[in-house]
Design a protein around this motif. Structure first.
Motif, PDB file in Angstrom:
ATOM      1  N   ALA A 110      45.633  72.015  -0.798  1.00  0.00           N
ATOM      2  CA  ALA A 110      45.100  70.986  -1.695  1.00  0.00           C
ATOM      3  C   ALA A 110      44.343  71.647  -2.835  1.00  0.00           C
ATOM      4  CB  ALA A 110      44.174  70.048  -0.930  1.00  0.00           C
ATOM      5  N   GLU A 111      44.313  70.964  -3.968  1.00  0.00           N
ATOM      6  CA  GLU A 111      43.554  71.441  -5.120  1.00  0.00           C
ATOM      7  C   GLU A 111      42.717  70.299  -5.657  1.00  0.00           C
ATOM      8  OE1 GLU A 111      44.154  73.127  -9.693  1.00  0.00           O
ATOM      9  OE2 GLU A 111      45.581  71.748  -8.758  1.00  0.00           O
ATOM     10  N   ARG A 112      41.477  70.590  -5.985  1.00  0.00           N
ATOM     11  CA  ARG A 112      40.588  69.610  -6.620  1.00  0.00           C
ATOM     12  C   ARG A 112      40.121  70.179  -7.953  1.00  0.00           C
ATOM     13  NH1 ARG A 112      38.137  66.319  -2.544  1.00  0.00           N
ATOM     14  NH2 ARG A 112      39.770  65.919  -0.983  1.00  0.00           N
ATOM     15  N   ARG A 113      40.145  69.349  -9.002  1.00  0.00           N
ATOM     16  CA  ARG A 113      39.605  69.740 -10.304  1.00  0.00           C
ATOM     17  C   ARG A 113      38.392  68.884 -10.575  1.00  0.00           C
ATOM     18  NH1 ARG A 113      45.187  71.015 -13.866  1.00  0.00           N
ATOM     19  NH2 ARG A 113      46.005  72.524 -12.318  1.00  0.00           N
ATOM     20  N   THR A 114      37.249  69.545 -10.735  1.00  0.00           N
ATOM     21  CA  THR A 114      35.979  68.835 -10.856  1.00  0.00           C
ATOM     22  C   THR A 114      35.237  69.298 -12.102  1.00  0.00           C
ATOM     23  OG1 THR A 114      34.546  70.449  -9.739  1.00  0.00           O
ATOM     24  CG2 THR A 114      35.845  68.971  -8.325  1.00  0.00           C
ATOM     25  N   PRO A 115      34.259  68.513 -12.560  1.00  0.00           N
ATOM     26  CA  PRO A 115      33.380  69.014 -13.619  1.00  0.00           C
ATOM     27  C   PRO A 115      32.653  70.276 -13.140  1.00  0.00           C
ATOM     28  CG  PRO A 115      33.097  66.655 -13.316  1.00  0.00           C
ATOM     29  CD  PRO A 115      33.935  67.120 -12.172  1.00  0.00           C
ATOM     30  N   HIS A 116      32.273  71.121 -14.079  1.00  0.00           N
ATOM     31  CA  HIS A 116      31.566  72.361 -13.735  1.00  0.00           C
ATOM     32  C   HIS A 116      30.086  72.040 -13.483  1.00  0.00           C
ATOM     33  CE1 HIS A 116      31.179  76.693 -13.464  1.00  0.00           C
ATOM     34  NE2 HIS A 116      30.139  76.663 -14.303  1.00  0.00           N
ATOM     35  N   GLU A 117      29.852  71.336 -12.378  1.00  0.00           N
ATOM     36  CA  GLU A 117      28.506  70.897 -12.009  1.00  0.00           C
ATOM     37  C   GLU A 117      28.332  71.045 -10.507  1.00  0.00           C
ATOM     38  OE1 GLU A 117      28.286  66.887 -13.332  1.00  0.00           O
ATOM     39  OE2 GLU A 117      28.733  67.371 -15.424  1.00  0.00           O
ATOM     40  N   VAL A 118      27.092  71.243 -10.085  1.00  0.00           N
ATOM     41  CA  VAL A 118      26.806  71.551  -8.679  1.00  0.00           C
ATOM     42  C   VAL A 118      27.259  70.439  -7.744  1.00  0.00           C
ATOM     43  CG1 VAL A 118      24.976  71.971  -6.996  1.00  0.00           C
ATOM     44  CG2 VAL A 118      24.897  73.104  -9.230  1.00  0.00           C
ATOM     45  N   VAL A 119      26.888  69.198  -8.013  1.00  0.00           N
ATOM     46  CA  VAL A 119      27.131  68.105  -7.062  1.00  0.00           C
ATOM     47  C   VAL A 119      28.627  67.861  -6.825  1.00  0.00           C
ATOM     48  CG1 VAL A 119      26.821  65.635  -6.632  1.00  0.00           C
ATOM     49  CG2 VAL A 119      24.905  67.011  -7.478  1.00  0.00           C
ATOM     50  N   PRO A 120      29.460  67.698  -7.852  1.00  0.00           N
ATOM     51  CA  PRO A 120      30.888  67.479  -7.575  1.00  0.00           C
ATOM     52  C   PRO A 120      31.568  68.681  -6.929  1.00  0.00           C
ATOM     53  CG  PRO A 120      30.490  67.630  -9.942  1.00  0.00           C
ATOM     54  CD  PRO A 120      29.159  67.532  -9.296  1.00  0.00           C
ATOM     55  N   VAL A 121      31.147  69.879  -7.275  1.00  0.00           N
ATOM     56  CA  VAL A 121      31.739  71.059  -6.638  1.00  0.00           C
ATOM     57  C   VAL A 121      31.352  71.105  -5.168  1.00  0.00           C
ATOM     58  CG1 VAL A 121      31.820  73.583  -6.607  1.00  0.00           C
ATOM     59  CG2 VAL A 121      31.849  72.373  -8.787  1.00  0.00           C
ATOM     60  N   ALA A 122      30.087  70.784  -4.872  1.00  0.00           N
ATOM     61  CA  ALA A 122      29.633  70.776  -3.479  1.00  0.00           C
ATOM     62  C   ALA A 122      30.398  69.744  -2.660  1.00  0.00           C
ATOM     63  CB  ALA A 122      28.135  70.494  -3.419  1.00  0.00           C
ATOM     64  N   ALA A 123      30.616  68.563  -3.227  1.00  0.00           N
ATOM     65  CA  ALA A 123      31.347  67.515  -2.518  1.00  0.00           C
ATOM     66  C   ALA A 123      32.790  67.944  -2.249  1.00  0.00           C
ATOM     67  CB  ALA A 123      31.316  66.224  -3.322  1.00  0.00           C
ATOM     68  N   ALA A 124      33.424  68.549  -3.245  1.00  0.00           N
ATOM     69  CA  ALA A 124      34.803  68.996  -3.074  1.00  0.00           C
ATOM     70  C   ALA A 124      34.895  70.100  -2.031  1.00  0.00           C
ATOM     71  CB  ALA A 124      35.375  69.475  -4.407  1.00  0.00           C
ATOM     72  N   ALA A 125      33.936  71.018  -2.036  1.00  0.00           N
ATOM     73  CA  ALA A 125      33.943  72.115  -1.069  1.00  0.00           C
ATOM     74  C   ALA A 125      33.788  71.593   0.350  1.00  0.00           C
ATOM     75  CB  ALA A 125      32.835  73.115  -1.403  1.00  0.00           C
ATOM     76  N   ALA A 126      32.876  70.644   0.536  1.00  0.00           N
ATOM     77  CA  ALA A 126      32.663  70.078   1.867  1.00  0.00           C
ATOM     78  C   ALA A 126      33.922  69.379   2.372  1.00  0.00           C
ATOM     79  CB  ALA A 126      31.486  69.111   1.835  1.00  0.00           C
ATOM     80  N   ALA A 127      34.601  68.653   1.481  1.00  0.00           N
ATOM     81  CA  ALA A 127      35.811  67.937   1.883  1.00  0.00           C
ATOM     82  C   ALA A 127      36.941  68.900   2.232  1.00  0.00           C
ATOM     83  CB  ALA A 127      36.250  66.997   0.760  1.00  0.00           C
ATOM     84  N   LEU A 128      37.129  69.933   1.427  1.00  0.00           N
ATOM     85  CA  LEU A 128      38.223  70.869   1.672  1.00  0.00           C
ATOM     86  C   LEU A 128      37.964  71.750   2.889  1.00  0.00           C
ATOM     87  CD1 LEU A 128      39.095  71.970  -1.989  1.00  0.00           C
ATOM     88  CD2 LEU A 128      40.425  70.483  -0.490  1.00  0.00           C
ATOM     89  N   ALA A 129      36.693  72.048   3.172  1.00  0.00           N
ATOM     90  CA  ALA A 129      36.374  72.901   4.317  1.00  0.00           C
ATOM     91  C   ALA A 129      36.741  72.238   5.640  1.00  0.00           C
ATOM     92  CB  ALA A 129      34.887  73.266   4.307  1.00  0.00           C
ATOM     93  N   ARG A 130      36.798  70.919   5.667  1.00  0.00           N
ATOM     94  CA  ARG A 130      37.112  70.223   6.923  1.00  0.00           C
ATOM     95  C   ARG A 130      38.540  70.494   7.382  1.00  0.00           C
ATOM     96  NH1 ARG A 130      33.771  66.079   4.684  1.00  0.00           N
ATOM     97  NH2 ARG A 130      35.566  65.040   3.710  1.00  0.00           N
ATOM     98  N   ASP A 131      39.468  70.659   6.428  1.00  0.00           N
ATOM     99  CA  ASP A 131      40.883  70.741   6.794  1.00  0.00           C
ATOM    100  C   ASP A 131      41.516  72.097   6.480  1.00  0.00           C
ATOM    101  OD1 ASP A 131      40.898  67.994   7.562  1.00  0.00           O
ATOM    102  OD2 ASP A 131      41.024  67.451   5.441  1.00  0.00           O
ATOM    103  N   ASN A 132      40.714  73.064   6.051  1.00  0.00           N
ATOM    104  CA  ASN A 132      41.272  74.357   5.662  1.00  0.00           C
ATOM    105  C   ASN A 132      40.497  75.504   6.294  1.00  0.00           C
ATOM    106  OD1 ASN A 132      43.413  73.800   3.414  1.00  0.00           O
ATOM    107  ND2 ASN A 132      41.688  72.451   2.912  1.00  0.00           N
ATOM    108  N   ASP A 133      41.121  76.670   6.302  1.00  0.00           N
ATOM    109  CA  ASP A 133      40.455  77.860   6.821  1.00  0.00           C
ATOM    110  C   ASP A 133      39.527  78.482   5.786  1.00  0.00           C
ATOM    111  OD1 ASP A 133      41.976  77.999   9.389  1.00  0.00           O
ATOM    112  OD2 ASP A 133      43.664  78.270   8.011  1.00  0.00           O
TER     113      ASP A 133
END
Length: 538
Positions: free
Chosen positions: A204-227
């Motif tokens: 999966a790929e997520r494109r987010t604004p270069h800001e802490v909160v959206p990047v943190a949310a995307a990282a948390a979501a992707l970490a659940r289903d990926n190594d």
């Protein structure tokens, strides 16, 4: 073992130091003489040979190498049969090579007769690749020394190939105003290729604004289903509290290390989140060229831990080849204005015109002039700093056709080996202060001086850091202008490989310049040449 001249009467069982011919037979170096061999040598009048005479407790070179290799504890590494005192060891899987340097040093210190050489620690390897070699220097070595080496091997695993294990990776790319989607698309493609060598994939790929909160949310979501999670920031990390490290902590993770002593790769971030590894990729990871990101990624995929101290220890050997497309290279380019960047033209005129069936197409007349001279005049009429003509086939005819023109001649005696040899001959003669070299084929009558100028202008606008390629209706053609950053790669080409491979694999920006039909018209055949207005000469 005794080495030196040996009386033929005492030579049975000795190992020849040099090849000997006698009685219609040739005895090779390292051949062990039998009673029959001795009789033949004596009959031929040979009274003495230079040989090695083994003591009772000596092991032959092959037996010694085999014994030591057999005593080595190893993983995913196969030992091949001994030959000439050597046992080669090869990887059985793709992965990362690890070695106990202390054990290797200890074995090599037993006696100069016994040697082991290996790849560097953490070298990436492919199946079948040689990773180590055991070599016995003399024809035989004392059994006690061999057993001492084997005893050192018993201390533990001496080396291994840590096999890659396929992993699932989630990718985040941050976006700022002005970020080009094409850059993000290319980054994703390069990342997919990087992962493919281990059987891993982007899920999966997520494109987010270069800001802490959206990047943190995307990282948390992707970490659940990926190594792993890999984050490409639109802006390079400039502080340990910058967006990528801050986002990892905002998501509940831990930053292991921000920054590494490998260049390119200094701005890498490594962290953990919910037990998964998160890598903040440095900007150089958008290029396929080796960089510090590869060092960390390969080890993690091979199941090796990477700690802050591991990264801190990467400095020795960490100065890698520069990636010229980096926004901030380690050494700035010369301060010449872009409009002053010098370009040499390499005019290829060494070919045999094999498809023409005999005549040299470069000697065909166009508007009453040999094609090679007409092309050279057009290069000299351009903004190029100079023209180098590479000659080979019928070099004297080509030189005669160019008489009076202010060109430099570079002879290629290896022209029959293929295009690569002519490219290398031409690039080797480019002026030391030229920022790039335009490769012009001698058989393209439709390319004008103005077309060449269009390519040079585009190259200068890029600051001399992009490949510039002629095109026609969106299709790539010739000529091609190569920046100096690719010159070293040209020197490695072999056979009939041209510049296209470098353009596609070099990781540089490519600028296509529409010059019309001339970019795609060459005259490889009689029909094409006559259709373009040429007249063949014998």
């Amino acid at each position: 073992m005794k080495f030196g001249p040996v009386s033929i009467d005492e030579a049975q069982g000795a190992v020849l130091a040099h090849a000997v011919t006698a009685g219609g037979r040739r005895y090779h170096k390292a051949h062990r003489l039998s009673a029959e061999d001795v009789a033949i040598l004596k009959a031929a009048g040979i009274v003495e040979v230079v040989a090695a005479v083994l003591a009772a407790d000596d092991l032959s070179e092959d037996a010694a190498a085999t014994r030591i290799a057999a005593g080595m504890r190893r993983r995913n590494i196969d030992a091949r049969p001994a030959a000439t005192g050597r046992v080669n060891l090869h990887a059985e899987a793709a992965g990362v090579f690890t070695v106990d340097a202390g054990m290797i040093d200890a074995i090599n210190a037993v006696d100069p007769a016994i040697t082991i050489a290996t790849l560097a620690q953490h070298a990436p390897v492919e199946p079948g690749q040689m990773v180590a070699t055991v070599k016995i220097i003399p024809f035989a070595v004392a059994g006690g020394l061999v057993e001492k080496a084997v005893g050192i091997c018993a201390a533990g695993e001496i080396f291994a190939v840590n096999a890659y294990r396929p992993v699932k990776v989630g990718v985040i790319q941050t976006v700022l105003p002005g970020t080009k989607p094409s850059v993000l698309d290319k980054t994703l493609r390069i990342t997919e290729v990087r992962l493919a060598r281990s059987g891993s994939r982007v899920t999966a790929e997520r494109r987010t604004p270069h800001e802490v909160v959206p990047v943190a949310a995307a990282a948390a979501a992707l970490a659940r289903d990926n190594d792993f999670v890999v984050i490409f920031g639109a802006s390079a990390m400039s502080d340990f509290a910058d967006v990528v490290p801050a986002a990892i902590e905002q998501a509940g993770g831990t930053v292991i290390r921000a920054g590494m002593p490998v260049d390119p790769g200094n701005l890498l971030v490594l962290g953990t989140l919910d037990g998964k590894r998160v890598i903040g990729a440095p900007g150089c990871a958008r290029s396929p060229k080796e960089n510090g990101f590869d060092w960390v990624l390969d080890r993690l995929i091979a199941g090796l831990d990477v700690t802050a101290s591991d990264i801190a220890g990467m400095g020795v050997g960490g100065l890698l080849m520069e990636i010229p497309t980096r926004p901030q290279p380690r050494e700035p380019a010369p301060r010449a204005a872009n409009s002053e960047l010098k370009v040499d033209i390499v005019l290829l005129a060494a070919g045999r015109s094999s498809r023409m069936g005999g005549p040299n197409k470069l000697m065909a007349l166009f508007e009453g002039k040999p094609l090679v001279r007409r092309t050279a005049e057009r290069t000299l009429g351009s903004k190029a700093n100079g023209t180098i003509v590479v000659t080979g086939h019928q070099r004297e005819r080509i030189r005669s056709a160019l008489a009076g023109l202010d060109v430099r001649l570079a002879d290629n005696p290896d022209f029959a080996d293929g295009l690569a040899s002519s490219l290398k001959a031409g690039i080797a003669n480019v002026a030391h202060d030229a920022a790039g070299a335009m490769i012009v084929l001698g058989d393209m009558p439709g390319v004008s001086s103005e077309d060449l100028d269009s390519l040079i202008d585009a190259f200068r606008r890029s600051g001399g850091r992009a490949v510039v390629r002629a095109s026609h209706q969106g299709k790539r053609g010739n000529p091609v202008l190569l920046p100096r950053a690719l010159f070293a790669a040209v020197a490695q080409l072999e056979g009939d490989t041209g510049a296209r491979h470098l353009v596609e694999a070099g990781g540089l920006d490519v600028i296509d310049v529409e010059i019309g039909q001339g970019a795609s018209i060459d005259v490889d055949t009689r029909e094409a040449l006559e259709g373009a207005g040429g007249v063949l000469q014998d």
